[in-house]
Design an enzyme around this catalytic site. Structure first.
Site, PDB file in Angstrom:
ATOM      1  N   ASN A  45      50.915  25.930 -86.668  1.00 40.77           N
ATOM      2  CA  ASN A  45      52.180  25.326 -85.926  1.00 40.77           C
ATOM      3  C   ASN A  45      53.133  26.148 -85.640  1.00 40.77           C
ATOM      4  O   ASN A  45      54.258  25.642 -85.672  1.00 40.77           O
ATOM      5  CB  ASN A  45      52.378  23.875 -86.971  1.00 40.77           C
ATOM      6  N   ASP A  46      53.094  27.495 -85.811  1.00 42.34           N
ATOM      7  CA  ASP A  46      53.906  28.218 -85.271  1.00 42.34           C
ATOM      8  C   ASP A  46      54.962  28.668 -86.652  1.00 42.34           C
ATOM      9  O   ASP A  46      55.862  29.277 -86.383  1.00 42.34           O
ATOM     10  CB  ASP A  46      54.680  28.010 -84.118  1.00 42.34           C
ATOM     11  N   ASN A  47      54.806  28.055 -87.709  1.00 40.12           N
ATOM     12  CA  ASN A  47      55.783  28.145 -88.892  1.00 40.12           C
ATOM     13  C   ASN A  47      55.515  29.478 -89.461  1.00 40.12           C
ATOM     14  O   ASN A  47      54.215  29.950 -89.313  1.00 40.12           O
ATOM     15  CB  ASN A  47      55.677  26.989 -89.798  1.00 40.12           C
ATOM     16  N   HIS A  87      75.628  46.483 -77.490  1.00 43.35           N
ATOM     17  CA  HIS A  87      75.826  46.421 -76.078  1.00 43.35           C
ATOM     18  C   HIS A  87      77.366  46.421 -76.014  1.00 43.35           C
ATOM     19  O   HIS A  87      77.936  47.016 -75.044  1.00 43.35           O
ATOM     20  CB  HIS A  87      74.967  45.401 -75.680  1.00 43.35           C
ATOM     21  N   LYS A  91      81.262  49.520 -59.644  1.00 43.16           N
ATOM     22  CA  LYS A  91      80.504  48.397 -58.976  1.00 43.16           C
ATOM     23  C   LYS A  91      81.428  47.005 -58.676  1.00 43.16           C
ATOM     24  O   LYS A  91      82.377  46.891 -59.401  1.00 43.16           O
ATOM     25  CB  LYS A  91      79.231  47.955 -60.177  1.00 43.16           C
ATOM     26  N   ARG A 108      81.322  42.980 -58.588  1.00 43.35           N
ATOM     27  CA  ARG A 108      80.631  41.708 -59.002  1.00 43.35           C
ATOM     28  C   ARG A 108      80.694  40.751 -57.797  1.00 43.35           C
ATOM     29  O   ARG A 108      81.637  40.223 -57.741  1.00 43.35           O
ATOM     30  CB  ARG A 108      81.157  41.164 -60.345  1.00 43.35           C
TER      31      ARG A 108
END
EC number: 2.7.6.1
Length: 331
Positions: free
Chosen positions: A52-54, A145, A209, A211
């Site tokens: 069940n992805d647990n 970042h 740059k 945007r």
């Protein structure tokens, strides 16, 4: 009664709180390399995903009063990596660990550092809150970042820099690197580029740059002189390599002789490998904060290189464990 003499020891395990290093599933090769540099075994733990992805995490050795470091980078699948790390932190605290430090070489949600669009989450802060709620006493990471993400945590954060590793790599590739130019791909990278340029004693340039929308940015001009020069492009990460292609192209158009690229995090998603394979560069290097499989290295036509930051993380972990300064590693 005479007391037997016991010689002093410098072993990391001689402290009252033993040093214990464990790893999630996202970057076990880096965790093993860190342990090899520390001279300690990688801790034994198991993570199982049910149908069940647990997830369930189980430590296979005692953590009582230990100084526990858990290495987990936020790479694909990112949500699984974050959930596994939180479970490992919680299990360590439940097992009476003395202190738990989350070692996150690549904190991918650092890109979500502000509310620059209506009705969105500042996910970098949310993930920080979740890790602290899980029980993390300290965070060790590399090249966020956005530096302000450091402030999202209320626990101590040691923010490592890969500048020294990138600089030494450029010097190794190009003996006369001081005659080259470090190129920042945008204004946000100029501080990092400037620091590396000082280490190389080289020139400095930047791409300005414009945007156009929330998702579209266009290079407008190159500030500086790269004609006939070896150009070193530096950034925090490469994801799809779209920005990298633009940066390399404009450097070539302005007369760059050779182009080398080095970033901290090589995420390489989507068409990145195909773009790098066709790029007019000598080499693209990234650190092993994110595991780069051999298939990607082979698919880039020999242009990819991986730089080892395990010694830097090992020294930081050693200093945190012994109570020494981490900032001295960058002197």
């Amino acid at each position: 009664m005479s007391v037997p003499h016991r010689p002093p020891t410098n072993s990391l395990q001689s402290r009252r709180s033993p040093l214990l290093v464990f790893a999630g599933q996202s970057n076990r090769p880096l965790a093993q390399a860190i342990c090899d540099n520390l001279g300690v075994p990688l801790g034994r733990s198991e993570t199982v995903k049910f149908t069940n992805d647990n997830l369930i995490v189980h430590y296979e050795e005692s953590l009582r009063e230990g100084d526990v470091f858990i290495v987990q980078t936020f790479s694909t699948p990112v949500s699984d990596a974050i959930m596994e790390l939180m479970l490992m932190i919680d299990a360590a605290k439940s097992a009476s660990a003395g202190r738990v430090t989350a070692v996150i070489p690549y904190y991918s949600y650092a890109r979500s550092d502000k509310k620059d669009s209506p009705r969105i989450s500042i996910a970098g802060r949310l993930v920080a809150d979740l890790l602290q709620e899980a029980g993390a006493d300290r965070i060790l990471t590399m090249t966020l970042h956005a530096p302000q993400v450091h402030g999202f945590f209320k626990v101590p954060v040691d923010h490592l820099s890969a500048d020294l590793v990138l600089s030494e790599h450029f010097k190794k590739c190009v003996p006369d690197a001081h005659d080259g130019v470090v190129l920042a791909p945008d204004a946000g990278s100029i501080k990092r580029a400037s620091q590396i340029a000082r280490r190389l004693d080289s020139g400095l340039a930047m791409i300005d740059k414009e945007r156009l929308s929330d998702t579209e940015v266009r290079p407008r001009a190159l500030i500086g002189d790269v004609k006939g020069k070896t150009v070193f492009i530096v950034d925090d990460e490469i994801s799809t390599a779209g920005s990298l292609v633009e940066t390399v192209n404009i450097a070539r158009e302005m007369g760059a002789k050779d182009v080398y690229v080095a970033v901290t995090h090589g995420v390489y998603t989507g068409p990145a490998i195909q773009r790098i394979a066709g790029l007019d560069v000598t080499q693209v290097a990234s650190c092993n904060t994110v595991h780069v499989p051999e298939s990607k290295i082979e698919g880039a036509n020999g242009r990819l290189a991986v730089l080892d930051v395990a010694p830097l993380f090992a020294n930081a972990i050693r200093n945190i464990h012994t109570g020494d300064s981490v900032s001295t590693l960058f002197s």
